[in-house]
Scaffold this active site. Structure first.
Site, PDB file in Angstrom:
ATOM      1  N   SER A 180       0.829  -1.200   0.000  1.00  0.00           N
ATOM      2  CA  SER A 180       0.000   0.000   0.000  1.00  0.00           C
ATOM      3  C   SER A 180       0.869   1.257   0.000  1.00  0.00           C
ATOM      4  CB  SER A 180      -0.963  -0.054   1.187  1.00  0.00           C
ATOM      5  OG  SER A 180      -2.017   0.863   1.032  1.00  0.00           O
ATOM      6  N   ASP A 221      -5.872  -3.591  -2.350  1.00  0.00           N
ATOM      7  CA  ASP A 221      -4.813  -3.308  -1.376  1.00  0.00           C
ATOM      8  C   ASP A 221      -4.208  -4.580  -0.774  1.00  0.00           C
ATOM      9  OD1 ASP A 221      -3.366  -2.263   0.923  1.00  0.00           O
ATOM     10  OD2 ASP A 221      -4.557  -0.456   0.679  1.00  0.00           O
TER      11      ASP A 221
END
Length: 308
Positions: A43, A156
């Site tokens: 991320s 993610d």
């Protein structure tokens, strides 16, 4: 037998705006002469790690420190299909201001983690476009729309591996330094006057979009008024994500521990506080300084006994 100099891996964890603290961690490590050979990120960690692996951390830090709330909002394009933010505007900006190289052309070994949406599989991104890898790794569900890659929808990587120690080891790291951005998030009170409220600090475009969401998600719409001591929908989502991140991180690190764990103290950061880079970077520097004695001792012991 291991070479006299152990290969050092740096695992940069997820954590939205808290991720700017990775810059401070890296800066202190380099000042101490501890230069990672391998950089992996999830991320926001994938984004900072990419800038570092490409040798552009200083340029990236200058841009980050100059971000204002208005500037952050100006980089976001809003929708309600697949996520609030398609991300094309932001990542077009990154392509224009950072060299969009292929991963295998970077001067430092690099990898990112994403999650396949259909199956929940952990995906390691180690080839192809750097910016595309970052885009997939940072596609926070509900906020950013999923990324497309070879017919797959990726979201993610924090859903499966918030601090990618395992990827660093797989890429050949002898020592893994991990940065956990989420260690102190659980336990914050949800009272509006105590909890850092992303929505309270989110004027303009984001607040407007949240206010237009159906089913009263932006406030009281067609139903009973919201209680004054009830947190906003954005706060509830943010805190729920925090709980998920902390639980997954603890589980993964218990099974795949890092050799040295750096934990910046960032509990007062809200999800979208990207304009507070200076504060986050300072927190990263302080956390890295606290870890230096342990890290130096470990490196000395591994050099003295390569069999460790």
């Amino acid at each position: 037998m291991r070479a006299s100099r152990p290969r050092i891996g740096l695992a940069l964890g997820s954590g939205s705006a808290r991720g700017w603290s990775h810059i401070g961690v890296i800066r202190i490590l380099e000042q101490a002469g501890i230069v990672p050979d391998i950089v992996c990120g999830t991320s926001i960690g994938a984004l900072v790690g990419a800038a570092y692996a490409d040798g552009h951390l200083e340029k990236f830090e200058t841009w980050v420190r100059g971000l204002t709330w208005q500037g952050v909002m100006g980089l976001l394009d809003f929708t309600v299909s697949g996520g609030l933010i398609p991300g094309e505007k932001l990542f077009s900006f990154l392509r224009a201001h950072l060299d969009d190289k292929t991963i295998d052309s970077l001067p430092r070994a690099y990898g990112a983690v994403a999650t396949e949406l259909a199956t929940g599989r952990e995906i390691w991104l180690r080839e192809g476009s750097v910016i595309d890898a970052v885009r997939a790794s940072a596609a926070l569900p509900g906020l950013f729309t999923p990324a497309r890659r070879e017919g797959e929808l990726l979201v993610d990587g924090a859903l499966v591996n918030p601090v990618p120690v395992s990827l660093c080891r797989a890429m050949g790291a002898d020592i893994v330094i991990a940065v956990d951005l989420n260690s102190d998030l659980i336990g914050r009170r949800l009272r509006p006057d105590d909890a850092p409220a992303a929505s309270a600090a989110a004027p303009g475009a984001l607040a407007a979009v949240l206010g237009k969401l159906p089913l009263g998600l932006g406030g009281a719409r067609g139903g009973a008024p919201v209680s004054p001591d009830m947190p906003s929908i954005f706060d509830v989502l943010s805190m729920s994500l925090n709980i998920m991140q902390v639980r997954i991180t603890r589980s993964r690190l218990a099974g795949e521990p890092a050799d040295v764990l750096i934990r910046p103290r960032l509990a007062d950061f809200a999800l979208m506080d990207y304009h507070r880079a200076a504060v986050a970077i300072d927190a990263g520097e302080r956390a890295a300084r606290r870890a230096l004695p342990e890290l130096r001792d470990l490196i000395d012991r591994v050099r003295a006994d390569p069999g460790l």
